[in-house]
Design a protein around this motif. Structure first.
Motif, PDB file in Angstrom:
ATOM      1  N   GLY A   1       0.995  -1.490   0.200  1.00  0.00           N
ATOM      2  CA  GLY A   1      -0.460   0.240   0.174  1.00  0.00           C
ATOM      3  C   GLY A   1       0.960   1.085  -0.521  1.00  0.00           C
ATOM      4  N   LYS A   2       0.175   2.390  -0.710  1.00  0.00           N
ATOM      5  CA  LYS A   2       1.302   3.536  -0.600  1.00  0.00           C
ATOM      6  C   LYS A   2       1.165   4.713   1.025  1.00  0.00           C
ATOM      7  N   MET A   3       0.702   3.773   1.684  1.00  0.00           N
ATOM      8  CA  MET A   3       0.725   5.333   3.312  1.00  0.00           C
ATOM      9  C   MET A   3      -0.260   4.215   3.890  1.00  0.00           C
ATOM     10  N   TYR A   4       0.910   4.859   5.285  1.00  0.00           N
ATOM     11  CA  TYR A   4       0.207   3.490   6.319  1.00  0.00           C
ATOM     12  C   TYR A   4      -0.552   5.321   7.213  1.00  0.00           C
ATOM     13  N   PRO A   5      -1.979   3.735   7.149  1.00  0.00           N
ATOM     14  CA  PRO A   5      -2.946   4.928   7.766  1.00  0.00           C
ATOM     15  C   PRO A   5      -3.000   4.856   9.266  1.00  0.00           C
ATOM     16  N   ALA A   6      -3.978   5.835   9.606  1.00  0.00           N
ATOM     17  CA  ALA A   6      -4.031   6.428  10.740  1.00  0.00           C
ATOM     18  C   ALA A   6      -4.545   5.145  11.773  1.00  0.00           C
ATOM     19  N   PHE A   7      -3.476   3.853  12.022  1.00  0.00           N
ATOM     20  CA  PHE A   7      -3.644   2.340  12.561  1.00  0.00           C
ATOM     21  C   PHE A   7      -4.579   2.486  13.815  1.00  0.00           C
ATOM     22  N   ASN A   8      -5.323   1.245  13.741  1.00  0.00           N
ATOM     23  CA  ASN A   8      -6.807   1.187  14.550  1.00  0.00           C
ATOM     24  C   ASN A   8      -7.397   0.351  15.044  1.00  0.00           C
ATOM     25  N   ARG A   9      -6.983  -1.189  15.604  1.00  0.00           N
ATOM     26  CA  ARG A   9      -7.983  -1.841  15.442  1.00  0.00           C
ATOM     27  C   ARG A   9      -9.157  -2.284  16.843  1.00  0.00           C
ATOM     28  N   LEU A  10      -9.882  -2.491  16.596  1.00  0.00           N
ATOM     29  CA  LEU A  10     -10.829  -2.209  17.513  1.00  0.00           C
ATOM     30  C   LEU A  10     -10.632  -3.288  18.088  1.00  0.00           C
ATOM     31  N   HIS A  11      -9.816  -3.619  19.407  1.00  0.00           N
ATOM     32  CA  HIS A  11     -10.460  -4.975  19.794  1.00  0.00           C
ATOM     33  C   HIS A  11     -11.716  -5.256  20.586  1.00  0.00           C
ATOM     34  N   VAL A  12     -11.812  -5.972  21.201  1.00  0.00           N
ATOM     35  CA  VAL A  12     -13.397  -6.423  22.158  1.00  0.00           C
ATOM     36  C   VAL A  12     -13.008  -5.578  22.908  1.00  0.00           C
ATOM     37  N   ASN A  13     -14.014  -4.362  23.914  1.00  0.00           N
ATOM     38  CA  ASN A  13     -13.253  -3.264  24.678  1.00  0.00           C
ATOM     39  C   ASN A  13     -14.238  -4.044  25.631  1.00  0.00           C
ATOM     40  N   ASP A  14     -12.949  -5.061  26.969  1.00  0.00           N
ATOM     41  CA  ASP A  14     -13.772  -4.718  28.271  1.00  0.00           C
ATOM     42  C   ASP A  14     -12.980  -3.451  29.242  1.00  0.00           C
ATOM     43  N   CYS A  15     -12.889  -2.762  28.248  1.00  0.00           N
ATOM     44  CA  CYS A  15     -12.317  -1.739  28.936  1.00  0.00           C
ATOM     45  C   CYS A  15     -13.131  -0.503  29.544  1.00  0.00           C
ATOM     46  N   LYS A  16     -13.966  -0.822  31.179  1.00  0.00           N
ATOM     47  CA  LYS A  16     -14.830  -0.035  31.710  1.00  0.00           C
ATOM     48  C   LYS A  16     -13.878   1.820  32.473  1.00  0.00           C
ATOM     49  N   ASP A  17     -14.799   2.633  31.836  1.00  0.00           N
ATOM     50  CA  ASP A  17     -14.222   3.451  32.682  1.00  0.00           C
ATOM     51  C   ASP A  17     -14.340   3.479  34.271  1.00  0.00           C
ATOM     52  N   SER A  18     -15.521   3.487  34.468  1.00  0.00           N
ATOM     53  CA  SER A  18     -15.676   2.906  35.762  1.00  0.00           C
ATOM     54  C   SER A  18     -14.449   1.817  36.499  1.00  0.00           C
ATOM     55  N   ASP A  19     -13.916   1.312  35.809  1.00  0.00           N
ATOM     56  CA  ASP A  19     -13.265   0.705  36.509  1.00  0.00           C
ATOM     57  C   ASP A  19     -11.272   1.364  36.270  1.00  0.00           C
ATOM     58  N   LEU A  20     -11.325   2.532  35.273  1.00  0.00           N
ATOM     59  CA  LEU A  20      -9.987   2.844  35.960  1.00  0.00           C
ATOM     60  C   LEU A  20      -9.805   4.122  36.303  1.00  0.00           C
ATOM     61  N   GLU A  21     -11.631   4.882  36.319  1.00  0.00           N
ATOM     62  CA  GLU A  21     -11.578   5.986  37.458  1.00  0.00           C
ATOM     63  C   GLU A  21     -11.312   4.964  39.149  1.00  0.00           C
ATOM     64  N   TYR A  22     -11.525   4.138  39.692  1.00  0.00           N
ATOM     65  CA  TYR A  22     -11.013   3.517  40.543  1.00  0.00           C
ATOM     66  C   TYR A  22      -9.602   3.169  40.645  1.00  0.00           C
ATOM     67  N   MET A  23      -9.152   2.245  39.235  1.00  0.00           N
ATOM     68  CA  MET A  23      -7.434   2.673  39.567  1.00  0.00           C
ATOM     69  C   MET A  23      -7.290   4.043  40.040  1.00  0.00           C
ATOM     70  N   VAL A  24      -7.258   4.796  39.231  1.00  0.00           N
ATOM     71  CA  VAL A  24      -6.661   6.016  40.086  1.00  0.00           C
ATOM     72  C   VAL A  24      -6.974   6.477  41.871  1.00  0.00           C
ATOM     73  N   LYS A  25      -8.308   6.615  41.505  1.00  0.00           N
ATOM     74  CA  LYS A  25      -8.437   6.668  43.523  1.00  0.00           C
ATOM     75  C   LYS A  25      -7.781   5.695  43.689  1.00  0.00           C
ATOM     76  N   ARG A  26      -7.826   4.841  43.698  1.00  0.00           N
ATOM     77  CA  ARG A  26      -6.951   3.758  44.444  1.00  0.00           C
ATOM     78  C   ARG A  26      -5.325   4.409  44.667  1.00  0.00           C
ATOM     79  N   LEU A  27      -4.692   4.632  43.306  1.00  0.00           N
ATOM     80  CA  LEU A  27      -3.179   4.932  43.165  1.00  0.00           C
ATOM     81  C   LEU A  27      -3.114   6.098  43.929  1.00  0.00           C
ATOM     82  N   ASP A  28      -3.623   7.329  43.871  1.00  0.00           N
ATOM     83  CA  ASP A  28      -3.999   8.106  44.164  1.00  0.00           C
ATOM     84  C   ASP A  28      -3.725   8.780  45.769  1.00  0.00           C
ATOM     85  N   ASN A  29      -3.453   7.874  47.027  1.00  0.00           N
ATOM     86  CA  ASN A  29      -3.254   7.323  48.369  1.00  0.00           C
ATOM     87  C   ASN A  29      -1.813   6.723  48.742  1.00  0.00           C
TER      88      ASN A  29
END
Ligand code: V1S
Ligand code: CA
Ligand code: ZN
Length: 406
Positions: A378-406
């Motif tokens: 191909g001519k150009m490399y596209p702005a690549f992004n594979r859509l992997h099955v998204n198991d990642c929840k915002d609520s889990d991430l917020e929990y991590m930030v809170k947990r690590l903030d202490n």
């Protein structure tokens, strides 16, 4: 052609030796040193060599490697090749390092977790000693540029091998160049922060400094079961509760951010900037080492994240903006064309240059010229992004930030 300029008011050095490119871990092995060939050609094709001081790396010495690794292991690594492996294994001082043998093991493991069986994580291959001591030499030269105030940012994309232990190879890593670099930095800097954005847990570096309060290790990684059989994502460590060796002065000087598969740019940015920012505020490092493993990009052959090159690069810019001595290292990265694009983009960011959105294909030598295989058509490399099955929840991430903030 791209209007590349030197950064104003600070200096960047780039450390590399093309000899690392010729190495082959084995036909089916995901680690491809020729991704470094692609990276080099992109960096040079864009003219980024004019923005920094470039150094040809020389091999590290055995004595330098012994600053962290077991002397027997260092001798073994210096002497081993597919031809000498069997003989070396029989020598008593090496044989005593052999793991117990199980007949259910898929591959035969020799001393120090090394093996000549195809499919091993840490195979013994032709030219291996040369490769190991060269990538280590490049990291140590980069470190020296920083500790002697000759560079403000130093780069070695062939380094960043974060899984190697004192007397054991692990996960494609044989010599832990990161630990050797930080040990050297501790002569000069009161505190060193290690940040690891490879999709795998930086276990070797964390373990090496688990009792050392002058080194803070912070790893972002995929964590948890990765298939129906319930196997853990390699190396299976780096839980949120893992904060350094309990009951020692090193406790609380390790942080881990375990992440489910499918995390996207917005989510990663939120986690990375809040946690890295708070860590820097609290720890006040004198220097930062960033392991830029590119297997956290979407579309990686082993990784399971959905990070684009833009966000991966913003992780580099974020720590660069702290204005501290900064060592940039490579690491994992198994979809070679994306690895090269990410590390070239990050070389540009380090030197305050902006590259065009699409890097033309004709700057990259066709990979089949090196490997006899078709890749990256191909001519150009596209702005690549594979859509992997998204198991990642915002609520889990917020929990991590809170947990690590202490
Ligand atoms: N994921 C994964 C993976 N794939 C392989 C592999 C595949 C083919 C081969 F010919 C050889 C090896 N090994 C693994 C992982 C190791 C991942 C290392 C990542 C390194 C880094 O990016 O962080 C830094 C450079 N190993 C395993 O999952 C272990 C096994 C459990 C499965 C594979 N067999 C070979 C050993 C045991
Ligand atoms: Ca990591
Ligand atoms: Zn990795």
């Amino acid at each position: 052609e791209y209007g590349i300029t030197r950064p104003a008011g600070y200096k960047v050095s780039f450390h590399y030796n093309s000899q690392v490119e010729d190495m082959h871990f084995g036909k089916t092995h995901p680690m491809k040193p020729w991704r470094l060939t692609l990276t080099k050609h992109l960096v040079l094709g864009c003219g980024l060599q004019y923005a920094m001081d470039t150094f040809e790396a020389v091999s590290a010495t055995k004595e330098q490697v012994r600053a962290f690794h077991d002397p027997d292991y260092v001798d073994f690594l210096a002497e081993v090749s597919p031809g000498t492996f069997e003989e070396l294994c029989k020598m008593p001082r090496f044989a005593s390092h052999a793991p117990p043998k199980h007949d259910y093991d898929a591959v035969d493991l020799g001393p120090f977790n090394l093996s000549t069986s195809p499919g091993a994580d840490c195979p013994v291959f032709d030219g291996m000693s040369k490769y190991l001591f060269l990538y280590t030499g490049a990291t140590l030269a980069a470190t020296n540029q920083l500790t002697t105030n000759q560079s403000d940012i130093a780069i070695n994309w062939s380094g960043g091998l974060h899984h190697a232990h004192r007397a054991e190879a692990s996960g494609f890593c044989y010599i832990n160049d990161i630990v050797l670099s930080i040990v050297d930095m501790l002569r000069v800097y009161p505190r060193v922060l290690y940040v690891d954005i490879d999709v795998h847990h930086g276990d070797g570096v964390e373990e090496a400094f688990q009792r050392q309060p002058r080194v803070m290790t912070l790893s972002y990684h995929r964590y948890g079961p990765y298939d129906d059989t319930g196997h853990k994502f390699f190396p299976g460590t780096g839980d949120l509760t893992d904060v350094g060796l309990k009951g020692t002065v090193g406790e609380h000087f390790a942080l881990n951010v375990p992440i489910p598969s499918g995390i996207d740019d917005r989510q990663y940015k939120y986690l990375y900037e809040s946690i890295t920012g708070r860590t820097i505020e609290a720890f006040k490092p004198s220097a930062i080492v960033l392991q830029c493993g590119a297997d956290s990009l979407g579309g990686d052959r082993l990784g399971q994240f959905n990070i684009n090159i833009k966000q991966h690069g913003e992780c580099v810019s974020f720590v660069k903006n702290m204005g501290l001595p900064l060592l940039l290292l490579g690491g994992g990265g198994y979809t070679a064309r994306n690895v090269a694009r990410a590390w070239c983009h990050e070389t540009a960011l380090a030197t305050d240059n902006v590259l065009p959105d699409n890097i033309p294909m004709d700057l990259v030598p066709r990979p089949e010229a090196f490997m006899g295989r078709a890749h990256g058509e191909g001519k150009m490399y596209p702005a690549f992004n594979r859509l992997h099955v998204n198991d990642c929840k915002d609520s889990d991430l917020e929990y991590m930030v809170k947990r690590l903030d202490n």
